[in-house]
Every structure is written in C-alpha cells, then in structure tokens.
Design a protein around this motif. Structure first.
Motif, PDB file in Angstrom:
ATOM      1  N   VAL A 111       0.873  -1.183   0.000  1.00 33.31           N
ATOM      2  CA  VAL A 111       0.000   0.000   0.000  1.00 33.31           C
ATOM      3  C   VAL A 111       0.901   1.221   0.000  1.00 33.31           C
ATOM      4  N   ASP A 112       0.757   2.070  -0.992  1.00 29.96           N
ATOM      5  CA  ASP A 112       1.601   3.264  -1.103  1.00 29.96           C
ATOM      6  C   ASP A 112       0.731   4.504  -0.998  1.00 29.96           C
ATOM      7  N   LYS A 113       0.732   5.137   0.183  1.00 30.73           N
ATOM      8  CA  LYS A 113      -0.011   6.371   0.409  1.00 30.73           C
ATOM      9  C   LYS A 113       0.936   7.501   0.841  1.00 30.73           C
ATOM     10  N   GLN A 114       2.176   7.456   0.357  1.00 32.35           N
ATOM     11  CA  GLN A 114       3.143   8.470   0.774  1.00 32.35           C
ATOM     12  C   GLN A 114       2.825   9.842   0.201  1.00 32.35           C
ATOM     13  N   ASP A 115       2.047   9.900  -0.877  1.00 27.51           N
ATOM     14  CA  ASP A 115       1.650  11.184  -1.456  1.00 27.51           C
ATOM     15  C   ASP A 115       0.173  11.479  -1.242  1.00 27.51           C
ATOM     16  N   ASN A 116      -0.457  10.722  -0.363  1.00 32.75           N
ATOM     17  CA  ASN A 116      -1.885  10.902  -0.120  1.00 32.75           C
ATOM     18  C   ASN A 116      -2.188  12.303   0.394  1.00 32.75           C
ATOM     19  N   GLN A 117      -3.255  12.915  -0.112  1.00 31.52           N
ATOM     20  CA  GLN A 117      -3.664  14.252   0.311  1.00 31.52           C
ATOM     21  C   GLN A 117      -5.006  14.238   1.032  1.00 31.52           C
ATOM     22  N   ARG A 118      -5.477  13.065   1.430  1.00 32.97           N
ATOM     23  CA  ARG A 118      -6.788  12.949   2.071  1.00 32.97           C
ATOM     24  C   ARG A 118      -6.648  12.682   3.566  1.00 32.97           C
ATOM     25  N   ASP A 119      -7.663  13.103   4.277  1.00 34.34           N
ATOM     26  CA  ASP A 119      -7.783  12.872   5.707  1.00 34.34           C
ATOM     27  C   ASP A 119      -8.506  11.536   5.899  1.00 34.34           C
ATOM     28  N   VAL A 120      -7.833  10.533   6.449  1.00 36.46           N
ATOM     29  CA  VAL A 120      -8.383   9.172   6.497  1.00 36.46           C
ATOM     30  C   VAL A 120      -8.240   8.589   7.905  1.00 36.46           C
ATOM     31  N   PRO A 121      -9.025   9.055   8.869  1.00 34.83           N
ATOM     32  CA  PRO A 121      -8.858   8.611  10.259  1.00 34.83           C
ATOM     33  C   PRO A 121      -9.208   7.150  10.501  1.00 34.83           C
ATOM     34  N   ASN A 122     -10.030   6.571   9.647  1.00 38.01           N
ATOM     35  CA  ASN A 122     -10.358   5.141   9.743  1.00 38.01           C
ATOM     36  C   ASN A 122     -10.105   4.504   8.378  1.00 38.01           C
ATOM     37  N   GLU A 123      -8.859   4.600   7.959  1.00 38.47           N
ATOM     38  CA  GLU A 123      -8.452   4.168   6.629  1.00 38.47           C
ATOM     39  C   GLU A 123      -8.728   2.684   6.395  1.00 38.47           C
ATOM     40  N   TYR A 124      -9.338   2.389   5.254  1.00 34.04           N
ATOM     41  CA  TYR A 124      -9.563   1.002   4.844  1.00 34.04           C
ATOM     42  C   TYR A 124      -9.096   0.848   3.406  1.00 34.04           C
ATOM     43  N   VAL A 125      -8.196  -0.113   3.171  1.00 32.72           N
ATOM     44  CA  VAL A 125      -7.637  -0.340   1.842  1.00 32.72           C
ATOM     45  C   VAL A 125      -7.790  -1.802   1.480  1.00 32.72           C
ATOM     46  N   SER A 126      -8.503  -2.066   0.392  1.00 28.12           N
ATOM     47  CA  SER A 126      -8.551  -3.396  -0.183  1.00 28.12           C
ATOM     48  C   SER A 126      -7.433  -3.488  -1.221  1.00 28.12           C
ATOM     49  N   LEU A 127      -6.561  -4.481  -1.090  1.00 33.62           N
ATOM     50  CA  LEU A 127      -5.406  -4.567  -1.966  1.00 33.62           C
ATOM     51  C   LEU A 127      -5.833  -4.811  -3.414  1.00 33.62           C
ATOM     52  N   THR A 128      -5.077  -4.250  -4.340  1.00 32.88           N
ATOM     53  CA  THR A 128      -5.367  -4.428  -5.755  1.00 32.88           C
ATOM     54  C   THR A 128      -5.360  -5.897  -6.126  1.00 32.88           C
ATOM     55  N   SER A 129      -4.420  -6.630  -5.557  1.00 35.02           N
ATOM     56  CA  SER A 129      -4.387  -8.089  -5.708  1.00 35.02           C
ATOM     57  C   SER A 129      -3.939  -8.675  -4.373  1.00 35.02           C
ATOM     58  N   PRO A 130      -4.477  -9.836  -3.987  1.00 30.93           N
ATOM     59  CA  PRO A 130      -4.107 -10.438  -2.700  1.00 30.93           C
ATOM     60  C   PRO A 130      -2.610 -10.733  -2.636  1.00 30.93           C
ATOM     61  N   GLU A 131      -2.055 -10.654  -1.422  1.00 32.75           N
ATOM     62  CA  GLU A 131      -0.622 -10.881  -1.199  1.00 32.75           C
ATOM     63  C   GLU A 131      -0.429 -11.986  -0.159  1.00 32.75           C
ATOM     64  N   ARG A 132       0.404 -12.953  -0.489  1.00 34.48           N
ATOM     65  CA  ARG A 132       0.752 -13.998   0.484  1.00 34.48           C
ATOM     66  C   ARG A 132       1.904 -13.484   1.339  1.00 34.48           C
ATOM     67  N   LEU A 133       1.628 -13.316   2.651  1.00 36.22           N
ATOM     68  CA  LEU A 133       2.569 -12.653   3.549  1.00 36.22           C
ATOM     69  C   LEU A 133       2.587 -13.339   4.911  1.00 36.22           C
ATOM     70  N   ARG A 134       3.656 -13.102   5.630  1.00 39.13           N
ATOM     71  CA  ARG A 134       3.688 -13.432   7.059  1.00 39.13           C
ATOM     72  C   ARG A 134       3.825 -12.165   7.893  1.00 39.13           C
ATOM     73  N   TYR A 135       4.543 -11.174   7.379  1.00 35.06           N
ATOM     74  CA  TYR A 135       4.799  -9.944   8.125  1.00 35.06           C
ATOM     75  C   TYR A 135       4.144  -8.766   7.412  1.00 35.06           C
ATOM     76  N   VAL A 136       3.571  -7.858   8.209  1.00 31.60           N
ATOM     77  CA  VAL A 136       2.989  -6.623   7.689  1.00 31.60           C
ATOM     78  C   VAL A 136       3.583  -5.468   8.476  1.00 31.60           C
ATOM     79  N   ARG A 137       4.064  -4.441   7.764  1.00 27.59           N
ATOM     80  CA  ARG A 137       4.724  -3.318   8.435  1.00 27.59           C
ATOM     81  C   ARG A 137       4.144  -1.993   7.947  1.00 27.59           C
ATOM     82  N   TYR A 138       3.668  -1.211   8.911  1.00 28.87           N
ATOM     83  CA  TYR A 138       3.195   0.161   8.667  1.00 28.87           C
ATOM     84  C   TYR A 138       4.342   1.122   8.937  1.00 28.87           C
ATOM     85  N   LYS A 139       4.619   2.006   7.984  1.00 23.71           N
ATOM     86  CA  LYS A 139       5.666   3.017   8.149  1.00 23.71           C
ATOM     87  C   LYS A 139       5.034   4.396   8.030  1.00 23.71           C
TER      88      LYS A 139
END
Length: 573
Positions: free
Chosen positions: A434-462
């Motif tokens: 998920v790339d929202k580094q240039d996002n200009q919206r106010d999203v206090p309860n942000e919900y993002v459905s991925l464009t395509s599913p990802e097989r993962l074990r670790y998820v990191r918010y930066k």
C-alpha cells in the motif's frame, strides 16, 4: 506479439473471475472512513476529539447525501462507499444536531436540525452547491427531528430525545410555511420492564437510570410505515435501533417482535443506533448508525452502515454479523455480503519503533477501539510491524487512528495521512503493498482493499505524516485468509433463560485455535437476525430479550481460516 499477449492476459482474467466471481469488487469496512470533524463541545476543557453520529442519509436525484451531527457541512457520494465532504454556501452556524433530511419527489431536498431545538426547515434543489434557503417559520422544542413527507404530500415532523417523553409528532402544512398542527401526537415510549435491550448502561446493566429514546426515522416500505428509534444511550456498546410498524404515519404503532433491528454490542467497534435507512441500487436497503469510541469523552463516535432487509412477513432487520469485518459494497453483485476475509492480526506479536507509557503496542491488535498504541513522536521514523506467525493471503488492511491530546477543534482544512505498508514472507525481503506516501486525504479510519491479494507473514506500517501532534493507533487490522483449518462446530452450547425473562446466560465448550464466536438469535429458527461477537470467552450474559417472546439460538466459531458450521438451533421459551 501484442495480440497474443492480450489474448493470454484476457484468458488469465477470465480464469480468475471464473474461479472467484467477486474478484475486483469493491468492499467496505466499519467504522466508515470519513474525514470526521473535530468537535467543539468540550473545547473549554481542552478535550479534543473527532466525532460523527446520528447520520441522516438520503438519496436525491440518484446520488446520496449524509448529514451528521455538528459536522459543519455534509458528505456526498455516488455509490454509498466513497464520500466527499461538501462545505455548503449556507448552513447552521454551529452545525446541525441529530439532523433530519428528506427528499421530496427529487425536486427539493429538505433538512432540519438546529442544535438549539428551535429550527427552520432548510431546502435546496442543489445540495452540491449548498445554497440552502429557509422556510420562514420556526418549529420549537425539537430534539432529534425527523421530517417526513408522504406520497400524498402530507408532511410530518417527528422528534424525541428523552428518558421521560415518548416519540412525538405534529402534522405540517407545506402550503403554509410548514405550519405545525396545534395537536401533538404521542406515538410510543420505551418499555424497559418488558424490552430488555431498552435498559440503560453498558450491557444494559444500569438498573438505576432510565434509558433514552432517541432519533426517530420513518421508512415507508410496501405501504407500511417503519418508525425506527434508538436506545438506550449513545456511549454504550448496546446502543441500537428498534422499530415500530404502522399502517399510518401517526399510528397506532406495533412493536416489532425481533427488536432491536440494528444491534452490534460485540467486536472491535460497538453500537448501531440513531441512524437512518436508505434504498440503494438493486433495491438494497442500507441502515446507517452510530458507533461508540467514548475514550476522550462519551460523545466520541463513528459512523457505520449495514445491509438491511424486509423479510416475507415484513420484519425489518439489519445484518450486523461480522459487522466490522469487510463486506461487499453497495452496487456490487454481492452487495452487503460478508467477504469472508478473516482477521489475521488478532493478538499477534507486534513490534514498534517506540512506545509511551501504558499505551503499548499490543493494543494495536486487541480488537478494541477504546485502547491504543502511542508513539514517542509523530514523524517518519515511526513504524509498526505485525508477525502473523504463519503465511496467509492478505486481502485488506484497516488503520484506525486515535486522537490523543490532539488540541484540534472544528472543521480543519487540508488534513492528511501519509504512510506506506510493506509485506514480507521472511522478515528480510519486503515489498510495498500500500503506497499512500503522497496521499492528500484525511483518512482517520483508513480502509484499503489490496489491488491483488498478497501472500505474507509480516505486515509493516511506516508512518510518514499524520495531521495530529501525536501518532496513536487503536487498530491495525489485517484481513485475509489463513492456510489452516477452520473451526469445528461448537459443542456444549447451552442457553438458560432467567426468571427475569429479559436475561439469558449462554455457555459453550472452549475450543483450541479459536479467535471468537458469533452468538446468533431470533424469533424463529429461520430468522436468526441478530448477532453478538464474543472474543476469547465461552460465556455470554445477554440482557436484551423481550419478556413474552420465544427465541431461538445458535452459535458459530471463527478463526483466521474461516467460520464453523452453526450448531443446531435451540428453542428458548
């Protein structure tokens, strides 16, 4: 060469859609991700918080408008999923309070809801512009109004917000500046001695104070009038909406036996009360309501929406099962259906860049909107990492930010949240999902459905930027499908009704590798319309039944891999 490429690509998409016909369809997740306004109720106490409550949602000329308490404007949508805030040319000076809204034959949109309780009716034929005009008459002593104009042109004003007075009504003369009738009609009041869900307090446990009846909203369906109302108090997990039904707007009204019809006392975010019901595309109804945060102050709330139905017997009900998990959005082929994406992050190990005091990292994954992690700074060096412990397919992520000493008040322009989310299978090799580094919206309860599913074990918010002076997160919720076994059917399910018929004790055997359970109940074996989500425990004290009603109960278990079969239905007299 290009032709062969596109043929192959088309075939691949065909195969994906053939296997999964919901591929690419929009989803949503409660609480709704709106750019909620900062309230000024408690500014004199230096208490800062966002809030959205008492939503009045109406369809006007094929599009939707949402009016929310003290928001200094309102929201517009074409699809009931994506909402944009409108700053109208003219509006209530302090914002509307528990607003009413009504579309009259797609010619005029009316609203009412002055915080003083004395109000004019506003109207416009251009809500996108917001050039609201005033009907030159004042209606007095109204709180939580509901304006309704029937098909024959007769107008009514309903209102009620009290632990003493009932839902009341007056007729209005549209041809004489909405002049109200001299007569006031009393429709119905709470009967908590009979209707357990109308009792005050968290889990209906306050036996001293009386509940509040609030927020009337009238829906006409199949020539019946469904008067919805909220109880027992907006700050409680059991805040919900009930309904009475009549053949005429002024009654007499009959209590619906399956009340409450919108009720969500368990899970991440609680509450489903004081709302409105709107007809969307495909003849699908949606019920909007208020959810409690109630950390900074009791009035701290969010907006929710649930698919709503009328069964063959005319019973109205909102489906709140897995009510804060992803569901298919309005207008999709499976609109309103549970997406069956399970919670992968619940109680999983969390590491963070920094922590302040008791606001620990584990609050991010404890499934409570009332607890939160607080970082030592709000800069781009802050991060959160969740170990899902096993590989899983991630479909969606929700980030719920919290206001900790935000010192912000009113409608503030140009707020924005910027971040990226990375995923990894091994903890060493990361990719941006998920790339929202240039996002200009106010999203206090942000919900993002991925464009395509990802097989993962670790998820990191930066973190990159938050508009608040502190970075605080109450829930970083990862949804998808695990690769293990879903639960077996629950065993040992028992329901014991008390001498006080409003109360039942429900127990079941604990199971291993379980996150939680949904207790399902209703007034017939095929009408289990209500659901209560329980995490970790194997017992539920329910105090929301009607004394003279027979009920039917079942239970299902769930984990990150799926949902069990329901138990056999039990009759409880």
């Amino acid at each position: 060469m290009k032709k062969a490429y596109y043929i192959a690509l088309g075939f691949l998409l065909y195969c994906v859609i053939k296997v999964n016909p919901t591929f690419g369809q929009a989803t949503y997740c409660n609480p709704l991700n709106l750019d909620y306004t900062y309230m000024i109720y408690n500014a004199h106490q230096d208490i800062s918080y966002r809030s959205g409550a008492d939503p009045a949602v109406v369809k006007f000329r094929g599009e939707y408008y949402m009016f929310v308490t003290r928001s200094m404007g309102y929201w517009h949508s074409t699809d009931l999923t994506n909402w944009n805030f409108i700053r109208p040319e003219k509006w209530y000076f302090q914002g509307s309070n528990a607003p009413a809204a009504h579309n009259y034959k797609d010619s005029v949109l009316y609203v009412a809801g002055d915080p003083s309780g004395s109000m004019s009716v506003l109207y416009t034929d251009n809500p996108k512009k917001g050039d609201w005009k005033t009907v030159p008459a004042i209606l007095n002593d109204l709180q939580d109004p509901d304006l309704f104009i029937d098909d024959d042109g007769q107008a009514y004003m309903f209102w009620g917000s009290s632990n003493k007075f009932p839902i009341r009504a007056k007729t209005l003369d549209r041809h004489k500046r909405f002049r109200p009738s001299e007569k006031t009609y009393e429709l119905f009041n709470l009967v908590p001695d009979k209707h357990g869900w109308e009792r005050f307090g968290e889990n209906h446990r306050d036996t001293v104070l009386g509940g509040y009846i609030e927020g009337p909203w009238l829906t006409k369906h199949a020539n019946k009038y469904y008067m919805q109302y909220a109880a027992p108090g907006t700050e409680f997990n059991v805040y919900g909406d009930g309904v009475y039904v009549s053949d005429h707007p002024l009654g007499p009204y009959r209590y619906a036996p399956n009340n409450p019809i919108a009720y969500k006392p368990g899970g991440f975010a609680n509450g489903a009360g004081h709302g409105s019901t709107v007809l969307g595309s495909g003849n699908q109804y949606w019920h909007f309501g208020s959810m409690a945060v109630s950390v900074n102050v009791g009035w701290e709330r969010r907006i929710c929406m649930f698919p709503t139905y009328f069964d063959q017997e005319g019973l109205m009900y909102a489906n709140t099962r897995f009510g804060d998990y992803p569901h298919y959005a309005a207008g999709t082929s499976k609109q309103g259906a549970f997406a069956e994406w399970m919670l992968l992050s619940y109680h999983k190990p969390v590491s963070v860049s920094s922590t302040v005091g008791e606001f620990s990292a584990q609050h991010i994954v404890d499934e409570s909107i009332k607890t939160f992690w607080l970082a030592a700074a709000n800069d781009d060096k802050q991060w959160v990492q969740i170990d899902l412990l096993k590989p899983a397919t991630v479909y969606a992520i929700q980030i719920n930010y919290h206001d900790y000493k935000s010192d912000m008040y009113g409608r503030i322009p140009d707020l924005k949240h910027q971040y990226i989310i990375e995923g990894s299978l091994d903890g060493d090799n990361w990719r941006v999902i998920v790339d929202k580094q240039d996002n200009q919206r106010d999203v206090p309860n942000e919900y993002v459905s991925l464009t395509s599913p990802e097989r993962l074990r670790y998820v990191r918010y930066k973190n990159i930027h938050v508009p608040t002076p502190h970075l605080a997160i109450s829930g970083l919720r990862v949804f998808g499908k695990g690769e293990g076994k879903k639960p077996a059917t629950v065993k040992g399910f028992q329901v014991r009704r008390h001498q006080d018929k409003r109360d039942v004790t429900i127990t079941w055997n604990r199971q291993k590798n379980i996150q939680g359970y949904n207790v399902l109940w209703g007034i017939a074996p095929d009408k289990l319309y209500s659901a209560w989500m329980v995490y970790d425990d194997n017992k539920l004290e329910m105090k929301s039944l009607t004394t003279d009603q027979t009920y039917y109960f079942a239970i299902e278990a769930f984990n990150e891999n799926g949902v069990s079969e329901k138990t056999n239905v039990q009759e409880v007299k």
